[in-house]
Design a protein around this motif. Structure first.
Motif, PDB file in Angstrom:
ATOM      1  N   GLU A  93       0.826  -1.204   0.000  1.00  0.00           N
ATOM      2  CA  GLU A  93       0.000   0.000   0.000  1.00  0.00           C
ATOM      3  C   GLU A  93       0.866   1.261   0.000  1.00  0.00           C
ATOM      4  OE1 GLU A  93      -3.227   2.300  -0.363  1.00  0.00           O
ATOM      5  OE2 GLU A  93      -3.166   0.107  -0.484  1.00  0.00           O
ATOM      6  N   ALA A  94       1.980   1.230   0.725  1.00  0.00           N
ATOM      7  CA  ALA A  94       2.879   2.391   0.742  1.00  0.00           C
ATOM      8  C   ALA A  94       3.434   2.661  -0.653  1.00  0.00           C
ATOM      9  CB  ALA A  94       4.023   2.155   1.727  1.00  0.00           C
ATOM     10  N   THR A  95       3.758   1.594  -1.376  1.00  0.00           N
ATOM     11  CA  THR A  95       4.263   1.757  -2.750  1.00  0.00           C
ATOM     12  C   THR A  95       3.191   2.339  -3.662  1.00  0.00           C
ATOM     13  OG1 THR A  95       5.799  -0.092  -2.483  1.00  0.00           O
ATOM     14  CG2 THR A  95       5.212   0.522  -4.732  1.00  0.00           C
ATOM     15  N   LYS A  96       1.969   1.868  -3.527  1.00  0.00           N
ATOM     16  CA  LYS A  96       0.876   2.384  -4.345  1.00  0.00           C
ATOM     17  C   LYS A  96       0.696   3.881  -4.126  1.00  0.00           C
ATOM     18  CE  LYS A  96      -1.869  -1.885  -4.620  1.00  0.00           C
ATOM     19  NZ  LYS A  96      -3.142  -2.546  -4.238  1.00  0.00           N
ATOM     20  N   ARG A  97       0.789   4.322  -2.882  1.00  0.00           N
ATOM     21  CA  ARG A  97       0.607   5.740  -2.587  1.00  0.00           C
ATOM     22  C   ARG A  97       1.760   6.580  -3.143  1.00  0.00           C
ATOM     23  NH1 ARG A  97      -2.133   6.059   3.491  1.00  0.00           N
ATOM     24  NH2 ARG A  97      -3.651   4.369   3.167  1.00  0.00           N
ATOM     25  N   ILE A  98       2.959   6.034  -3.094  1.00  0.00           N
ATOM     26  CA  ILE A  98       4.091   6.746  -3.683  1.00  0.00           C
ATOM     27  C   ILE A  98       3.877   6.918  -5.182  1.00  0.00           C
ATOM     28  CG2 ILE A  98       6.535   6.509  -4.301  1.00  0.00           C
ATOM     29  CD1 ILE A  98       7.024   5.336  -1.540  1.00  0.00           C
ATOM     30  N   ARG A  99       3.408   5.868  -5.847  1.00  0.00           N
ATOM     31  CA  ARG A  99       3.188   5.944  -7.290  1.00  0.00           C
ATOM     32  C   ARG A  99       2.065   6.925  -7.637  1.00  0.00           C
ATOM     33  NH1 ARG A  99       8.035   4.591  -8.117  1.00  0.00           N
ATOM     34  NH2 ARG A  99       8.534   2.351  -8.303  1.00  0.00           N
ATOM     35  N   VAL A 100       1.066   7.024  -6.781  1.00  0.00           N
ATOM     36  CA  VAL A 100      -0.020   7.987  -7.006  1.00  0.00           C
ATOM     37  C   VAL A 100       0.530   9.408  -6.939  1.00  0.00           C
ATOM     38  CG1 VAL A 100      -2.137   8.960  -6.021  1.00  0.00           C
ATOM     39  CG2 VAL A 100      -1.886   6.485  -6.229  1.00  0.00           C
ATOM     40  N   HIS A 101       1.377   9.686  -5.934  1.00  0.00           N
ATOM     41  CA  HIS A 101       1.982  11.018  -5.805  1.00  0.00           C
ATOM     42  C   HIS A 101       2.852  11.330  -7.011  1.00  0.00           C
ATOM     43  CE1 HIS A 101       0.738  12.352  -1.810  1.00  0.00           C
ATOM     44  NE2 HIS A 101       0.905  11.116  -1.371  1.00  0.00           N
ATOM     45  N   GLU A 102       3.589  10.337  -7.498  1.00  0.00           N
ATOM     46  CA  GLU A 102       4.450  10.557  -8.655  1.00  0.00           C
ATOM     47  C   GLU A 102       3.625  10.851  -9.906  1.00  0.00           C
ATOM     48  OE1 GLU A 102       8.445   7.889  -7.686  1.00  0.00           O
ATOM     49  OE2 GLU A 102       6.749   6.966  -8.744  1.00  0.00           O
ATOM     50  N   ALA A 103       2.504  10.134 -10.052  1.00  0.00           N
ATOM     51  CA  ALA A 103       1.658  10.329 -11.230  1.00  0.00           C
ATOM     52  C   ALA A 103       1.015  11.713 -11.235  1.00  0.00           C
ATOM     53  CB  ALA A 103       0.581   9.250 -11.284  1.00  0.00           C
ATOM     54  N   ALA A 104       0.810  12.275 -10.036  1.00  0.00           N
ATOM     55  CA  ALA A 104       0.147  13.578  -9.944  1.00  0.00           C
ATOM     56  C   ALA A 104       1.096  14.752 -10.118  1.00  0.00           C
ATOM     57  CB  ALA A 104      -0.561  13.695  -8.591  1.00  0.00           C
ATOM     58  N   GLY A 105       2.384  14.499 -10.129  1.00  0.00           N
ATOM     59  CA  GLY A 105       3.333  15.602 -10.250  1.00  0.00           C
ATOM     60  C   GLY A 105       4.475  15.261 -11.184  1.00  0.00           C
ATOM     61  N   ALA A 106       5.426  16.165 -11.245  1.00  0.00           N
ATOM     62  CA  ALA A 106       6.592  15.957 -12.106  1.00  0.00           C
ATOM     63  C   ALA A 106       7.743  15.413 -11.275  1.00  0.00           C
ATOM     64  CB  ALA A 106       6.982  17.273 -12.777  1.00  0.00           C
ATOM     65  N   GLY A 107       8.754  14.990 -11.966  1.00  0.00           N
ATOM     66  CA  GLY A 107       9.926  14.492 -11.268  1.00  0.00           C
ATOM     67  C   GLY A 107      10.273  13.072 -11.667  1.00  0.00           C
ATOM     68  N   ARG A 108      11.449  12.631 -11.238  1.00  0.00           N
ATOM     69  CA  ARG A 108      11.932  11.310 -11.584  1.00  0.00           C
ATOM     70  C   ARG A 108      11.192  10.236 -10.810  1.00  0.00           C
ATOM     71  NH1 ARG A 108      15.629   8.142  -9.173  1.00  0.00           N
ATOM     72  NH2 ARG A 108      16.164   9.824  -7.714  1.00  0.00           N
ATOM     73  N   ARG A 109      10.943   9.123 -11.456  1.00  0.00           N
ATOM     74  CA  ARG A 109      10.300   7.975 -10.817  1.00  0.00           C
ATOM     75  C   ARG A 109      11.313   7.273  -9.916  1.00  0.00           C
ATOM     76  NH1 ARG A 109       9.390   2.458 -11.680  1.00  0.00           N
ATOM     77  NH2 ARG A 109       7.229   1.737 -11.337  1.00  0.00           N
TER      78      ARG A 109
END
Length: 213
Positions: free
Chosen positions: A150-166
């Motif tokens: 679940e922590a990984t899913k939330r990190i990916r959601v934040h990344e999808a909503a903004g810019a920056g390196r994955r």
């Protein structure tokens, strides 16, 4: 016969005098091979040694063993030609977390420990907001509260909503079932490492993904 008790650093001072008198020695966990070998090689003692003297002896043996290991690994390790990685380690087991920190440090990287999924997410967000994102996250799957999936899913959601390196995320798991691996990849993880983890496996994982900048 020798009567040796194993204690943790926190409980070492709790040994009662009556109990200590029945012992020939004690060893502090996590146990080091050098300490155990030194204790077993010595002659049995009728009474337990002084706790202060034993503590100093254990500390000296541990420091000597660590120094020898560090020198040996430094001689065998390839020259570091690039900066170390900034690694977030999400691991709720204290011993495993210390092991991971030690392995990463010896490989030339910097480790930040998070003991829960919530703490890992907060640390990842704070680093990103400060403009110093982590180069890698090592995420334990089974943690109380917010687990690694679940922590990984939330990190990916934040990344999808903004810019920056994955941010690359590798799972830390003792499970090797196909469904467990599938769940890791479905959550957005980039790979996984099977525990217990050793130095070679970690180094191979880092080199294989070309994470060193």
């Amino acid at each position: 016969p020798q009567r040796i008790v194993l204690v943790t650093p926190a409980t070492r001072q709790e040994l009662q005098s009556g109990t200590a008198s029945a012992l020939t020695a004690y060893l502090v966990k996590p146990l080091r091979a050098a300490s155990l070998a030194a204790r077993l090689a010595g002659p049995p003692e009728v009474t337990a040694p002084s706790l202060v003297e034993q503590s100093l002896a254990e500390q000296s043996l541990a420091e000597q063993s660590l120094a020898e290991e560090t020198l040996t690994e430094a001689a065998m390790a390839p020259a570091v030609t690039s900066r170390g990685l900034s690694v977030l380690v999400a691991e709720d087991n204290e011993i495993n977390a210390l092991l991971m920190r030690s392995l990463l440090t010896r490989l030339g990287h910097q480790a930040v420990i998070a003991t829960s999924g919530e703490e890992a997410l907060e640390s990842w967000l704070a680093a990103k907001s400060a403009g110093t994102p982590y180069d890698l996250v090592l995420m334990d799957i089974q943690m109380p509260g917010l687990d690694g999936i679940e922590a990984t899913k939330r990190i990916r959601v934040h990344e999808a909503a903004g810019a920056g390196r994955r941010t690359p995320i590798l799972a830390l798991t003792a499970n090797t079932l196909v469904e467990d691996r599938y769940a890791c990849f479905e959550a957005g993880m980039d790979g996984f490492l099977v525990k217990p983890l050793d130095r070679e496996k970690l180094a191979e994982a880092l080199a294989g993904r070309q994470l060193v900048a």
